[in-house]
Motif scaffolding. Sequence first.
Motif, short mmCIF file in Angstrom:
data_model
loop_
_atom_site.label_atom_id
_atom_site.label_comp_id
_atom_site.label_asym_id
_atom_site.label_seq_id
_atom_site.Cartn_x
_atom_site.Cartn_y
_atom_site.Cartn_z
N UNK A 4 0.55 -0.99 -0.05
CA UNK A 4 0.52 -0.10 0.18
C UNK A 4 1.17 1.45 -0.04
N UNK A 5 1.84 1.54 1.08
CA UNK A 5 3.02 2.50 1.27
C UNK A 5 3.37 2.56 -0.55
N UNK A 6 4.27 1.50 -0.63
CA UNK A 6 4.46 1.50 -2.87
C UNK A 6 3.83 1.92 -3.42
N UNK A 7 1.99 1.71 -3.56
CA UNK A 7 1.44 1.95 -4.73
C UNK A 7 1.43 3.63 -4.00
N UNK A 8 1.15 3.99 -2.72
CA UNK A 8 0.76 5.78 -2.43
C UNK A 8 1.94 6.70 -2.86
N UNK A 9 3.26 5.98 -2.83
CA UNK A 9 4.08 6.48 -3.03
C UNK A 9 4.80 6.63 -5.20
N UNK A 11 1.59 6.24 -7.37
CA UNK A 11 0.79 7.38 -7.31
C UNK A 11 0.80 9.08 -7.27
N UNK A 12 1.66 9.01 -5.63
CA UNK A 12 2.03 10.76 -5.84
C UNK A 12 3.04 11.09 -6.56
N UNK A 13 3.43 10.12 -7.58
CA UNK A 13 5.17 10.02 -8.37
C UNK A 13 4.13 10.68 -9.81
N UNK A 14 3.49 9.42 -10.05
CA UNK A 14 2.65 9.52 -10.86
C UNK A 14 1.94 11.24 -11.35
N UNK A 81 2.63 19.37 -7.84
CA UNK A 81 3.07 18.77 -8.03
C UNK A 81 4.71 18.42 -7.12
N UNK A 82 4.89 19.72 -6.48
CA UNK A 82 5.61 18.97 -5.75
C UNK A 82 6.04 19.04 -4.40
N UNK A 83 5.25 19.30 -4.46
CA UNK A 83 4.11 18.86 -2.67
C UNK A 83 3.56 17.22 -2.86
N UNK A 84 3.69 16.59 -3.79
CA UNK A 84 3.04 15.27 -3.71
C UNK A 84 4.92 14.78 -3.89
N UNK A 85 5.27 15.02 -4.70
CA UNK A 85 6.03 14.27 -5.56
C UNK A 85 7.17 14.42 -4.08
N UNK A 86 7.67 15.54 -3.01
CA UNK A 86 8.04 15.87 -2.05
C UNK A 86 7.82 14.39 -1.04
N UNK A 87 6.65 13.37 -1.27
CA UNK A 87 6.22 12.41 -0.06
C UNK A 87 5.87 13.43 0.95
N UNK A 88 6.75 14.12 1.51
CA UNK A 88 6.84 15.21 3.17
C UNK A 88 5.66 15.65 3.21
N UNK A 89 4.73 16.31 1.99
CA UNK A 89 4.02 16.78 2.36
C UNK A 89 2.99 16.14 1.12
N UNK A 93 -0.62 17.52 -0.74
CA UNK A 93 -0.78 17.94 -2.31
C UNK A 93 -1.94 17.19 -3.45
N UNK A 94 -2.28 16.37 -2.39
CA UNK A 94 -3.36 15.29 -2.91
C UNK A 94 -4.64 16.76 -2.85
N UNK A 95 -4.89 17.34 -1.49
CA UNK A 95 -5.85 18.51 -1.51
C UNK A 95 -5.62 19.51 -2.76
N UNK A 96 -4.61 19.89 -2.79
CA UNK A 96 -4.39 21.32 -3.60
C UNK A 96 -4.53 20.82 -5.37
N UNK A 97 -3.81 19.49 -5.57
CA UNK A 97 -4.10 19.29 -7.26
C UNK A 97 -5.36 18.32 -7.45
#
Length: 151
Positions: A4-9, A11-14, A81-89, A93-97
């Motif tokens: 699940x964590x790998x899938x979330x990472x 999707x964040x990158x995608x 995009x940078x919020x999502x790719x950062x993984x930290x934020x 980022x999902x809300x902003x996107x």
Amino acid sequence: MKLLKIIIIALNLFVGGFMIYGGIGKFKGETPRPDKVIEQVKNGEEIAPNETVLVIKNYIFGMKQTGYFWPFLGIMELLAGFLLVSQVFAKIGAFVTFPLTINIFLFHLYLEPHEIGELVLVTALLVANLYLLFAHYRDWKSLLYNKSILN
């Protein structure tokens, strides 16, 4: 749980990569002069091969002509995009996107329904964004409903 964590990472990158790519694209090229279309019509130049393409060009032309909206859209896509790719934020980022992905999806659904490949891609983008929001539901549900206010 690890899958699940790998899938979330992934999707964040995608979704993040898609937003960054789109945001950079907003800053390429010059803003056309407001009278450009009028001059093209006067000169007998073809503006668009059909009415559908003309509607799309007018829509984007209008956003560019405001002088602020096209760059603002690019900045928001880059930020998301940078919020999502950062993984930290990524959660914020999902809300902003989310409003951006809804608008991208609706643009393609209503203005380019014949472009099946693009419609499939932006549908995947929207579904991925929704999954990212729901995957973190426990973290943000208190923002929607706060029981302590009722006590």
